[in-house]
Write a protein that holds these residues in place. Structure first.
Motif, mmCIF file in Angstrom:
data_model
loop_
_atom_site.group_PDB
_atom_site.id
_atom_site.type_symbol
_atom_site.label_atom_id
_atom_site.label_comp_id
_atom_site.label_asym_id
_atom_site.label_seq_id
_atom_site.Cartn_x
_atom_site.Cartn_y
_atom_site.Cartn_z
ATOM 1 N N PHE A 13 0.875 -1.164 0.000
ATOM 2 C CA PHE A 13 0.000 0.000 0.000
ATOM 3 C C PHE A 13 0.911 1.212 0.000
ATOM 4 N N LEU A 16 4.221 0.990 1.993
ATOM 5 C CA LEU A 16 4.148 -0.022 3.046
ATOM 6 C C LEU A 16 3.934 -1.418 2.466
ATOM 7 N N ALA A 18 2.571 -4.566 3.293
ATOM 8 C CA ALA A 18 1.718 -5.127 4.357
ATOM 9 C C ALA A 18 1.892 -6.635 4.473
ATOM 10 N N PRO A 37 1.783 -9.737 15.877
ATOM 11 C CA PRO A 37 1.385 -8.458 16.474
ATOM 12 C C PRO A 37 0.309 -7.751 15.653
ATOM 13 N N ASN A 38 -0.386 -6.808 16.277
ATOM 14 C CA ASN A 38 -1.286 -5.937 15.528
ATOM 15 C C ASN A 38 -0.505 -5.242 14.439
ATOM 16 N N GLY A 39 -1.065 -5.203 13.253
ATOM 17 C CA GLY A 39 -0.396 -4.538 12.147
ATOM 18 C C GLY A 39 0.556 -5.441 11.384
ATOM 19 N N ALA A 40 0.637 -6.717 11.780
ATOM 20 C CA ALA A 40 1.565 -7.647 11.112
ATOM 21 C C ALA A 40 1.126 -7.991 9.691
ATOM 22 N N GLY A 41 -0.181 -7.841 9.410
ATOM 23 C CA GLY A 41 -0.664 -8.155 8.069
ATOM 24 C C GLY A 41 -1.647 -9.315 8.017
ATOM 25 N N LYS A 42 -2.126 -9.762 9.170
ATOM 26 C CA LYS A 42 -2.981 -10.953 9.225
ATOM 27 C C LYS A 42 -4.319 -10.741 8.507
ATOM 28 N N SER A 43 -5.004 -9.638 8.861
ATOM 29 C CA SER A 43 -6.296 -9.383 8.203
ATOM 30 C C SER A 43 -6.105 -9.143 6.710
ATOM 31 N N THR A 44 -4.967 -8.545 6.363
ATOM 32 C CA THR A 44 -4.676 -8.320 4.941
ATOM 33 C C THR A 44 -4.554 -9.656 4.203
ATOM 34 N N TYR A 53 -8.553 -7.577 -1.770
ATOM 35 C CA TYR A 53 -7.337 -6.999 -2.355
ATOM 36 C C TYR A 53 -6.736 -7.978 -3.354
ATOM 37 N N ARG A 259 3.806 0.839 11.823
ATOM 38 C CA ARG A 259 4.479 0.627 10.538
ATOM 39 C C ARG A 259 4.312 1.838 9.645
HETATM 40 N N1 LIG Z 1 -6.178 -0.626 2.511
HETATM 41 C C1 LIG Z 1 -5.049 -0.297 3.154
HETATM 42 N N2 LIG Z 1 -4.360 0.819 2.838
HETATM 43 C C2 LIG Z 1 -3.213 1.130 3.470
HETATM 44 N N3 LIG Z 1 -2.650 0.396 4.445
HETATM 45 C C3 LIG Z 1 -3.293 -0.728 4.812
HETATM 46 C C4 LIG Z 1 -4.517 -1.137 4.202
HETATM 47 N N4 LIG Z 1 -4.907 -2.314 4.771
HETATM 48 C C5 LIG Z 1 -3.984 -2.607 5.698
HETATM 49 N N5 LIG Z 1 -3.010 -1.663 5.729
HETATM 50 C C6 LIG Z 1 -1.828 -1.656 6.584
HETATM 51 O O1 LIG Z 1 -1.228 -2.927 6.496
HETATM 52 C C7 LIG Z 1 -0.682 -3.315 7.751
HETATM 53 C C8 LIG Z 1 -1.258 -4.633 8.146
HETATM 54 O O2 LIG Z 1 -2.601 -4.453 8.553
HETATM 55 P P1 LIG Z 1 -3.528 -5.658 9.013
HETATM 56 O O3 LIG Z 1 -3.505 -6.711 7.986
HETATM 57 O O4 LIG Z 1 -4.850 -5.088 9.365
HETATM 58 O O5 LIG Z 1 -2.774 -6.181 10.317
HETATM 59 P P2 LIG Z 1 -3.252 -7.232 11.424
HETATM 60 O O6 LIG Z 1 -4.547 -7.812 10.988
HETATM 61 O O7 LIG Z 1 -2.150 -8.225 11.513
HETATM 62 O O8 LIG Z 1 -3.380 -6.446 12.695
HETATM 63 C C9 LIG Z 1 -0.984 -2.191 8.723
HETATM 64 O O9 LIG Z 1 0.134 -1.354 8.808
HETATM 65 C C10 LIG Z 1 -2.167 -1.494 8.066
HETATM 66 O O10 LIG Z 1 -2.220 -0.156 8.446
#
Ligand SMILES: Nc1ncnc2c1ncn2[C@@H]1O[C@H](COP(=O)(O)OP(=O)(O)O)[C@@H](O)[C@H]1O
Ligand SMILES: [Mg+2]
Length: 260
Positions: A13, A16, A18, A37-44, A53, A259
Motif C-alpha cells: 500500500f 508499506l 503489508a 502483532p497488531n499490524g503484522a498483516g494478518k487481516s490483509t 485486495y 508501521r
Molecule cells: N487498505 C489499506 N491501505 C493502506 N494500508 C493498509 C490497508 N490495509 C492494511 N493496511 C496496513 O497494512 C498493515 C497490516 O494491517 P492488518 O492486515 O490489518 O494487520 P493485522 O490484521 O495483523 O493487525 C498495517 O500497517 C495497516 O495499516
C-alpha cells in the motif's frame, strides 16, 4: 494435498509492504492459525484470499486454480467464506435474516432476492430457510432465530457471524479474531464450536490473539511479523521458537507494530 496455497504473495500500500513474500499452505481438514502483532498483516492476508485486495506480486490458488481476479462473491461460491475482525451484523434484522443474507450476499441477486418471494424462488427460499436453520442450530442459536441481532449477547453475536459464514457450506472458513472481546466462558464455547465445524470437514484458517485458544485448537501455527512469515510449525515448536518469543511480550499478547 494443499487446499489453499499462497505462493510468494506480496501486497504493498504505497510505501508499506503489508504482506511480504508470503508462502503458506492450508491442508484439507486442518486448523491452521496465523498469529502475530497488531499490524503484522494478518487481516490483509484474509482480504487477499477473499479477493478484497489483489496481490501486488505472487499467486493464490484454491484446489489448484488461481483465485486472482475473482470477486469476493465468486470466491465464496467456490467455497471460501470468512468472518470479520469487528462484528458486521444488521442489528435491526432478525438472527435468521442475518444468516440468510450470508447466502445471498454471495450471489448476484443480493438483498432484494433475500426478501422477495417470486413463485420460482419458493423452493430455493425453502432450502435457504432450512440451511440457515441448520447453521443456527450448529452454533446454538436456533432458539433465537426470531430475535433482533441487537438483542443477542456479545458472544452470541460473534457466533451469529460464524453461522452466516457457514450457511453456504464453505470448504474453508476464515475466522478473523473470533474470540476478541469474549469472556473466558464464551471463549470455551467458541473453541468447541470451531472444533465441531472442523469435524464436519471444513478447513479452518484462524487469526487470533488469544494464545490459550490458539494453542488449544490449532494443529499448525504460522507467525507473521511486519508482513513476513517468521515461523511455522506445531504449537509446541512455535512456543519454543526464539524469534517468536522476541516478537512477543510474554503477557499472552503480542505488542503492536507501528508501521510506515
Ligand atoms: N487498505 C489499506 N491501505 C493502506 N494500508 C493498509 C490497508 N490495509 C492494511 N493496511 C496496513 O497494512 C498493515 C497490516 O494491517 P492488518 O492486515 O490489518 O494487520 P493485522 O490484521 O495483523 O493487525 C498495517 O500497517 C495497516 O495499516
Ligand atoms: Mg487484523
Amino acid at each position: 494435498m494443499s487446499l489453499l496455497e499462497l505462493d510468494n504473495v506480496t501486497i504493498r500500500f504505497g510505501g508499506l509492504t503489508a504482506v511480504d513474500s508470503l508462502d503458506l499452505k492450508l491442508v484439507q481438514g486442518e486448523i491452521l492459525a496465523l498469529i502475530g502483532p497488531n499490524g503484522a498483516g494478518k487481516s490483509t492476508v484474509f482480504n487477499l484470499i477473499t479477493g478484497i485486495y489483489k496481490p501486488t506480486e505472487g499467486k493464490i490458488s484454491f484446489n489448484g486454480k488461481t483465485l486472482a481476479g475473482h470477486p469476493t462473491y465468486r470466491i465464496a461460491d467456490m467455497g471460501i467464506t470468512r468472518t470479520f475482525q469487528s462484528i458486521r451484523l444488521f442489528s435491526d434484522l432478525t438472527v435468521m435474516d442475518n444468516v440468510k443474507i450470508g447466502a445471498h450476499c454471495r450471489g448476484k441477486a443480493g438483498l432484494l432476492y433475500a426478501f422477495t418471494r417470486l413463485p420460482g424462488m419458493r423452493k430455493e427460499e425453502r432450502e435457504l430457510e432450512e440451511s440457515s436453520l441448520q447453521s443456527l442450530e450448529f452454533l446454538g442459536l436456533a432458539g433465537k432465530k426470531d430475535e433482533k441481532a441487537r438483542n443477542l449477547s456479545y458472544g452470541e453475536q460473534r457466533r451469529l457471524e460464524i453461522a452466516r459464514a457457514l450457511v453456504s457450506k464453505p470448504k474453508i472458513l476464515l475466522l478473523d479474531e473470533p474470540a476478541a472481546g469474549m469472556n473466558p466462558q464464551e471463549k470455551a464455547v467458541l473453541m468447541d464450536i470451531i472444533r465441531k465445524i472442523r469435524d464436519t470437514g471444513v478447513t479452518i484458517f484462524l487469526v487470533e490473539h488469544d494464545m490459550k485458544l490458539v494453542m488449544g485448537i490449532s494443529e499448525r501455527i504460522a507467525v507473521l511479523d511486519y508482513g513476513k512469515k517468521i515461523a511455522e510449525g506445531l504449537p509446541s515448536e512455535i512456543r519454543a521458537n526464539q524469534s517468536v518469543i522476541e516478537a512477543y511480550l510474554g503477557t499472552g499478547q503480542f505488542k503492536s507494530r507501528v508501521r510506515r
